[in-house]
Design an enzyme around this catalytic site. Structure first.
Site, short mmCIF file in Angstrom:
data_model
loop_
_atom_site.label_atom_id
_atom_site.label_comp_id
_atom_site.label_asym_id
_atom_site.label_seq_id
_atom_site.Cartn_x
_atom_site.Cartn_y
_atom_site.Cartn_z
N ARG A 5 36.81 36.00 27.39
CA ARG A 5 37.02 35.56 28.78
C ARG A 5 37.94 36.53 29.52
O ARG A 5 37.49 37.28 30.39
CB ARG A 5 37.62 34.13 28.77
CG ARG A 5 37.63 33.44 30.12
CD ARG A 5 38.77 33.86 31.01
NE ARG A 5 40.09 33.63 30.44
CZ ARG A 5 41.21 34.07 31.02
NH1 ARG A 5 41.18 34.75 32.15
NH2 ARG A 5 42.40 33.85 30.43
N HIS B 15 50.23 40.32 28.96
CA HIS B 15 49.45 41.54 29.20
C HIS B 15 50.34 42.74 28.87
O HIS B 15 51.57 42.63 28.85
CB HIS B 15 48.93 41.56 30.64
CG HIS B 15 47.78 40.60 30.84
ND1 HIS B 15 46.47 41.00 30.91
CD2 HIS B 15 47.76 39.24 30.94
CE1 HIS B 15 45.69 39.93 31.06
NE2 HIS B 15 46.46 38.85 31.09
N CYS C 153 43.33 40.84 35.03
CA CYS C 153 42.91 39.82 35.99
C CYS C 153 42.39 40.50 37.24
O CYS C 153 43.09 41.33 37.82
CB CYS C 153 44.07 38.89 36.32
SG CYS C 153 43.65 37.70 37.60
N ASN D 132 45.13 42.50 27.90
CA ASN D 132 46.03 41.67 27.11
C ASN D 132 46.49 42.49 25.92
O ASN D 132 45.85 43.47 25.54
CB ASN D 132 45.29 40.45 26.55
CG ASN D 132 44.97 39.46 27.60
OD1 ASN D 132 44.02 39.61 28.33
ND2 ASN D 132 45.78 38.43 27.70
P1 HMG Z 1 36.54 28.63 46.94
O1 HMG Z 1 35.66 29.65 47.59
O2 HMG Z 1 37.80 28.21 47.64
O3 HMG Z 1 35.73 27.34 46.46
O4 HMG Z 1 36.94 29.20 45.51
P2 HMG Z 1 34.94 26.22 47.24
O5 HMG Z 1 35.28 24.93 46.56
O6 HMG Z 1 35.17 26.33 48.72
O7 HMG Z 1 33.41 26.59 46.93
C1 HMG Z 1 32.81 27.77 47.41
C2 HMG Z 1 31.54 28.02 46.63
O8 HMG Z 1 31.85 28.25 45.24
C3 HMG Z 1 30.54 26.87 46.66
O9 HMG Z 1 29.24 27.44 46.53
C4 HMG Z 1 30.86 26.13 45.38
O10 HMG Z 1 29.78 25.38 44.89
C5 HMG Z 1 31.15 27.28 44.44
P3 HMG Z 1 28.34 27.76 47.84
O11 HMG Z 1 28.22 26.43 48.52
O12 HMG Z 1 29.11 28.77 48.65
O13 HMG Z 1 27.09 28.30 47.24
N1 HMG Z 1 32.04 26.88 43.33
C6 HMG Z 1 31.78 27.09 42.04
N2 HMG Z 1 30.73 27.66 41.41
C7 HMG Z 1 30.78 27.70 40.06
N3 HMG Z 1 31.81 27.22 39.33
C8 HMG Z 1 32.87 26.66 39.92
C9 HMG Z 1 32.86 26.58 41.35
N4 HMG Z 1 33.75 26.08 42.22
C10 HMG Z 1 33.23 26.27 43.44
N5 HMG Z 1 33.88 26.19 39.20
C11 HMG Z 1 37.51 28.87 43.20
C12 HMG Z 1 37.79 28.47 44.65
C13 HMG Z 1 38.61 28.28 42.35
C14 HMG Z 1 36.17 28.32 42.76
C15 HMG Z 1 37.49 30.42 43.14
O14 HMG Z 1 38.66 30.91 43.74
C16 HMG Z 1 37.39 30.94 41.74
O15 HMG Z 1 36.39 30.78 41.08
N6 HMG Z 1 38.47 31.62 41.23
C17 HMG Z 1 38.51 32.07 39.89
C18 HMG Z 1 39.28 33.33 39.79
C19 HMG Z 1 39.37 33.74 38.35
O16 HMG Z 1 38.55 33.40 37.52
N7 HMG Z 1 40.43 34.56 38.02
C20 HMG Z 1 40.61 35.03 36.69
C21 HMG Z 1 41.03 33.96 35.74
S1 HMG Z 1 42.77 33.59 35.83
C22 HMG Z 1 43.51 34.83 34.85
O17 HMG Z 1 42.87 35.76 34.46
C23 HMG Z 1 44.95 34.64 34.48
C24 HMG Z 1 45.12 34.15 33.03
O18 HMG Z 1 44.50 35.05 32.11
C25 HMG Z 1 46.61 34.02 32.70
C26 HMG Z 1 47.43 35.28 33.04
O19 HMG Z 1 47.07 36.39 32.58
O20 HMG Z 1 48.41 35.14 33.74
C27 HMG Z 1 44.48 32.76 32.82
MG MG Z 2 45.39 36.85 31.38
#
Ligand code: HMG
Ligand code: MG
Length: 303
Positions: A15, A210, A241, A250
């Protein structure tokens, strides 16, 4: 300070490692083979994918196919990130073993990463955690930017503690402390654990560091001394990220395992098998992305 006798490694490579890969979309079969190889090497907790918006993170668009394609190892927990109910519902359809919600100690990073404030993210998590628990699915919580934010810089341990406490009270069984951009150093990591453990037992904390500035192993050693016994790692040091500029991979699972083996700490993971997986995935990524990433993906460890 005594070190733990056993450490649980949470493998986040499929992931956190693959979400940030530049270039072509990595074929689903490679992701599945990677997860299967990691469980065969003895990793008992694998974050397999994330059910996030494919517009935001295109590399994770095949989350359902990945989850459904894995050969389930009976001793392995297969987890996935779920930022909202939409994500949880998709994950539940794939018989996920565990889900993780993610927010941050920094408002600016939370906005960039999940398009809402910290308070809004917690509001979103409430019904998600309730539904997950009703389905007997444990929920892990991530708090990012615990030792620095790519947008606002310094983050206090108190800010981190407030968010961690709230997530535990909401029903997360564990909080993984994310040094998202790798700016932490050992003393800062120690102080962070000292502050957070005033509110939360150390048995509920994990370290997710990381390695941007080569500090991750030292930071992990520092928090092991504080009693942390769950460490997130990524095979071959893959990752970063997409919403944290400059965040590199990481800490590599094989590097952490080599250190833990040297300290006599049990993990249940076989180093020789893991190194094979590290070389294999690095070759696969070079193949799918071309030579431009070959150097960056050379495994850090060639023990
Ligand atoms: P948004 O645009 O505000 O969401 O995104 P929305 O609720 O307004 O929906 C917009 C569209 O997205 C809609 O589709 C929804 O159906 C769809 P449309 O009508 O436009 O066709 N949608 C989804 N589709 C699939 N799966 C879902 C989903 N939710 C809405 N779950 C949202 C908000 C949270 C969805 C977006 O910002 C997002 O997906 N962000 C994820 C970012 C991400 O994955 N970042 C990396 C992971 S975090 C990380 O790496 C840190 C970590 O490792 C720890 C560290 O290192 O510190 C964990
Ligand atoms: Mg991370």
């Amino acid at each position: 300070m005594t070190l733990p006798k056993q450490v649980k490694l949470v493998e986040v490579g499929p992931r956190d490692g693959l979400q940030n890969e530049p270039g072509d979309i990595i074929p689903t079969d490679i992701k599945i083979d990677l997860i299967n190889a990691l469980s065969s090497a003895g990793l008992s907790h694998i974050e397999a994918t994330s059910f996030v918006s494919p517009k935001w993170v295109p590399q994770m668009a095949d989350a359902s196919a990945v989850m459904m394609g894995i050969q389930r190892h009976p001793d392995t927990t297969y987890a996935a990130l779920t930022p909202n109910l939409t994500g949880l519902n998709k994950a539940l359809n794939t018989e996920v073993d565990e889900v993780a919600v993610f927010t941050a100690a920094s408002e600016a990073f939370t906005q960039k990463n999940i398009n809402c404030s910290i308070a809004e993210s917690l509001e979103r998590f409430a019904p998600l955690i309730e539904k997950a628990n009703a389905n007997n699915i444990p929920v892990r919580g991530y708090v990012s930017t615990v030792m620095g934010c790519p947008y606002t810089g310094e983050i206090s341990a108190e800010q981190v503690t407030v968010v961690c406490k709230e997530m535990i009270e909401m029903g997360c069984y564990e909080i993984s402390l994310g040094d998202t951009i790798g700016t932490g150093t050992p003393l800062k990591a120690k102080r962070l654990i000292e502050a957070v453990t005033k509110e939360i037992p150390v048995s509920k904390l994990a370290a997710h560091f990381h390695d941007t500035y080569g500090q991750a192993l030292a930071n992990i050693y520092a928090v092991l001394e504080e009693g942390v016994s769950v460490i997130d790692t990524s095979v071959a040091g893959l990752g970063g990220c997409p919403y944290a500029q400059g965040a590199s991979g990481n800490v590599a699972t094989e590097d952490v395992l080599y250190m833990l083996n040297g300290l006599g700490i049990e993990t249940g993971v076989q180093l020789d098998e893991l190194i094979k997986v590290s070389h294999w995935i690095s070759q696969q990524l070079q193949r799918s992305n071309g030579s431009k990433v070959a150097l960056a993906l050379t495994p850090k460890s060639s023990i």
